[in-house]
Design an enzyme around this catalytic site. Sequence first.
Site, PDB file in Angstrom:
ATOM      1  N   CYS A   1       0.839  -1.200   0.000  1.00  0.00           N
ATOM      2  CA  CYS A   1       0.000   0.000   0.000  1.00  0.00           C
ATOM      3  C   CYS A   1       0.875   1.252   0.000  1.00  0.00           C
ATOM      4  O   CYS A   1       1.463   1.599   1.028  1.00  0.00           O
ATOM      5  CB  CYS A   1      -0.919  -0.036   1.225  1.00  0.00           C
ATOM      6  SG  CYS A   1      -1.959   1.433   1.368  1.00  0.00           S
ATOM      7  N   CYS A  55      -0.346   4.165   2.216  1.00  0.00           N
ATOM      8  CA  CYS A  55      -0.165   3.894   3.643  1.00  0.00           C
ATOM      9  C   CYS A  55       1.297   4.042   4.055  1.00  0.00           C
ATOM     10  O   CYS A  55       1.600   4.670   5.061  1.00  0.00           O
ATOM     11  CB  CYS A  55      -0.591   2.468   3.988  1.00  0.00           C
ATOM     12  SG  CYS A  55      -2.094   1.932   3.200  1.00  0.00           S
ATOM     13  N   ASP A  56       2.204   3.435   3.291  1.00  0.00           N
ATOM     14  CA  ASP A  56       3.589   3.300   3.767  1.00  0.00           C
ATOM     15  C   ASP A  56       4.597   4.187   3.040  1.00  0.00           C
ATOM     16  O   ASP A  56       5.727   4.318   3.498  1.00  0.00           O
ATOM     17  CB  ASP A  56       4.028   1.825   3.633  1.00  0.00           C
ATOM     18  CG  ASP A  56       3.151   0.918   4.465  1.00  0.00           C
ATOM     19  OD1 ASP A  56       2.635   1.392   5.491  1.00  0.00           O
ATOM     20  OD2 ASP A  56       2.981  -0.257   4.102  1.00  0.00           O
TER      21      ASP A  56
HETATM   22  C1  FAD Z   1       0.299  -3.342   5.171  1.00  0.00           C
HETATM   23  C2  FAD Z   1      -0.921  -2.456   5.109  1.00  0.00           C
HETATM   24  C3  FAD Z   1      -0.826  -1.155   5.550  1.00  0.00           C
HETATM   25  C4  FAD Z   1      -1.968  -0.328   5.521  1.00  0.00           C
HETATM   26  N1  FAD Z   1      -1.842   0.948   6.003  1.00  0.00           N
HETATM   27  C5  FAD Z   1      -2.924   1.761   6.020  1.00  0.00           C
HETATM   28  C6  FAD Z   1      -2.831   3.091   6.548  1.00  0.00           C
HETATM   29  O1  FAD Z   1      -1.756   3.541   6.992  1.00  0.00           O
HETATM   30  N2  FAD Z   1      -3.945   3.850   6.527  1.00  0.00           N
HETATM   31  C7  FAD Z   1      -5.149   3.413   6.015  1.00  0.00           C
HETATM   32  O2  FAD Z   1      -6.140   4.148   6.078  1.00  0.00           O
HETATM   33  N3  FAD Z   1      -5.250   2.165   5.485  1.00  0.00           N
HETATM   34  C8  FAD Z   1      -4.186   1.333   5.467  1.00  0.00           C
HETATM   35  N4  FAD Z   1      -4.282   0.079   4.916  1.00  0.00           N
HETATM   36  C9  FAD Z   1      -5.571  -0.337   4.342  1.00  0.00           C
HETATM   37  C10 FAD Z   1      -6.561  -0.694   5.487  1.00  0.00           C
HETATM   38  O3  FAD Z   1      -5.913  -1.554   6.402  1.00  0.00           O
HETATM   39  C11 FAD Z   1      -7.825  -1.342   4.916  1.00  0.00           C
HETATM   40  O4  FAD Z   1      -8.390  -0.524   3.925  1.00  0.00           O
HETATM   41  C12 FAD Z   1      -8.883  -1.576   6.016  1.00  0.00           C
HETATM   42  O5  FAD Z   1      -8.310  -2.220   7.132  1.00  0.00           O
HETATM   43  C13 FAD Z   1     -10.051  -2.396   5.480  1.00  0.00           C
HETATM   44  O6  FAD Z   1     -10.913  -2.737   6.536  1.00  0.00           O
HETATM   45  P1  FAD Z   1     -12.042  -3.857   6.318  1.00  0.00           P
HETATM   46  O7  FAD Z   1     -12.772  -3.939   7.612  1.00  0.00           O
HETATM   47  O8  FAD Z   1     -12.808  -3.602   5.091  1.00  0.00           O
HETATM   48  O9  FAD Z   1     -11.245  -5.198   6.044  1.00  0.00           O
HETATM   49  P2  FAD Z   1     -10.206  -5.984   6.969  1.00  0.00           P
HETATM   50  O10 FAD Z   1      -9.532  -5.112   7.935  1.00  0.00           O
HETATM   51  O11 FAD Z   1      -9.374  -6.785   6.024  1.00  0.00           O
HETATM   52  O12 FAD Z   1     -11.142  -6.964   7.830  1.00  0.00           O
HETATM   53  C14 FAD Z   1     -11.797  -8.047   7.249  1.00  0.00           C
HETATM   54  C15 FAD Z   1     -11.815  -9.162   8.276  1.00  0.00           C
HETATM   55  O13 FAD Z   1     -12.694 -10.195   7.822  1.00  0.00           O
HETATM   56  C16 FAD Z   1     -12.156 -11.442   8.236  1.00  0.00           C
HETATM   57  N5  FAD Z   1     -12.752 -12.475   7.389  1.00  0.00           N
HETATM   58  C17 FAD Z   1     -12.545 -12.675   6.054  1.00  0.00           C
HETATM   59  N6  FAD Z   1     -13.301 -13.712   5.632  1.00  0.00           N
HETATM   60  C18 FAD Z   1     -13.995 -14.180   6.726  1.00  0.00           C
HETATM   61  C19 FAD Z   1     -14.931 -15.231   6.930  1.00  0.00           C
HETATM   62  N7  FAD Z   1     -15.327 -16.022   5.935  1.00  0.00           N
HETATM   63  N8  FAD Z   1     -15.420 -15.405   8.175  1.00  0.00           N
HETATM   64  C20 FAD Z   1     -15.033 -14.617   9.194  1.00  0.00           C
HETATM   65  N9  FAD Z   1     -14.138 -13.594   9.055  1.00  0.00           N
HETATM   66  C21 FAD Z   1     -13.647 -13.387   7.838  1.00  0.00           C
HETATM   67  C22 FAD Z   1     -10.647 -11.256   8.058  1.00  0.00           C
HETATM   68  O14 FAD Z   1      -9.933 -12.157   8.864  1.00  0.00           O
HETATM   69  C23 FAD Z   1     -10.458  -9.809   8.492  1.00  0.00           C
HETATM   70  O15 FAD Z   1     -10.105  -9.702   9.855  1.00  0.00           O
HETATM   71  C24 FAD Z   1      -3.185  -0.788   4.958  1.00  0.00           C
HETATM   72  C25 FAD Z   1      -3.267  -2.105   4.486  1.00  0.00           C
HETATM   73  C26 FAD Z   1      -2.161  -2.920   4.558  1.00  0.00           C
HETATM   74  C27 FAD Z   1      -2.264  -4.353   4.069  1.00  0.00           C
END
Ligand code: FAD
Length: 312
Positions: free
Chosen positions: A133, A136-137
């Site tokens: 990302c 992000c980084d």
């Molecule tokens: C390395 C890295 C750095 C980042 N840095 C930043 C930053 O600095 N600032 C920023 O704003 N964004 C950042 N992002 C992006 C940000 O983390 C994501 O956009 C955000 O966390 C998405 O949230 P979400 O709830 O949609 O998904 P997620 O946080 O991915 O949560 C989804 C969850 O669903 C669970 N899941 C999946 N399938 C199932 C299932 N079948 N049953 C039960 N559970 C399930 C997963 O285990 C996961 O915990 C970064 C991403 C990465 C990878």
Amino acid sequence: MENWDLVIMGGGAAGLSAGIYAARSGLKTLIIEEKMSGGTTADAPTVENYPGFNRISGADLAEKMSTHCRKTGVTINEIETVTGLDLKLDRKIVRTTQTEYETKTVLVATGSHYRELGVPGEKEFRGRGVSYCGVCDGPLFKGKRVLVVGGGNSAAITTLYLSGIVSEVIVVHRRDTFRCEETLAKDVQSKPNVQVVWNAKIKEIKGEKSVNKVVLFDAKIDTAREVPVDAVFVQVGEAPNSQVAKDSGIEVNEEDYIKIDIFQRTNMQGVYAAGDVTNHPVKQIGTAVGQGITAALEAYSFIRRPYYRKEG
Ligand SMILES: Cc1cc2nc3c(=O)[nH]c(=O)nc-3n(C[C@H](O)[C@H](O)[C@H](O)COP(=O)(O)OP(=O)(O)OC[C@H]3O[C@@H](n4cnc5c(N)ncnc54)[C@H](O)[C@@H]3O)c2cc1C
């Protein structure tokens, strides 16, 4: 069978934010999370763009979100995976690795995963120079020399973003032309601090405490060489965790992201989606939080049908 008002699949930023709003609205809410709650936020080494925190580790922010959510009264079941959904009837069934739940509404907040290169060193240095990302980084590598892998839109956008922060960007692409939009390709090639290496692949990522070089295989001259870099941004695509939703009849776009309207509604009544699993164009913690909130309030409106709710 346990009965719920709202069952949320996924305990990341979207799911936890939805949980807080749903519980405070009086909905009996369950989050099912296949790993530990907190989601992808916990993978971010440092978060510098989430309002309220100048700088916080992703793990700390994820922990704060989970604790806050639990305190509002949400039940969070960790290490439990949703394996199937039956969404056609008013009482919906959520099947997991442990049991089955009955619920009035469902929120899919399962996030996405970045495609990996699958080379030695990639896993080892993730969060220590290997990033997926740029937004992000990127700022962590101000004035440094970085490498971007990929040739599509996200690689080009990441390169343009990084070129304004770092001293030099090396783009490595396995073909001899970009796959991205033409204007993006032109912009990338016009940047004086961007160098493109065509027909090349990363063979290995090396370092000590963090990344300090890659082994680059140049197919044109059939040789491998070491290139010193401080970070590798892997931009070879990402994919939503939408298979279970898709199998249950929830509509997805051509890239398998769940289609939503401005209320986070899917094509199925009482079923919502939020965060990185949706076709929303921005994938950040802040946008996942906002989408989760909208989905929870929409689920509340759907269940309670308050007097101010306009149908449609
Ligand atoms: C390395 C890295 C750095 C980042 N840095 C930043 C930053 O600095 N600032 C920023 O704003 N964004 C950042 N992002 C992006 C940000 O983390 C994501 O956009 C955000 O966390 C998405 O949230 P979400 O709830 O949609 O998904 P997620 O946080 O991915 O949560 C989804 C969850 O669903 C669970 N899941 C999946 N399938 C199932 C299932 N079948 N049953 C039960 N559970 C399930 C997963 O285990 C996961 O915990 C970064 C991403 C990465 C990878």
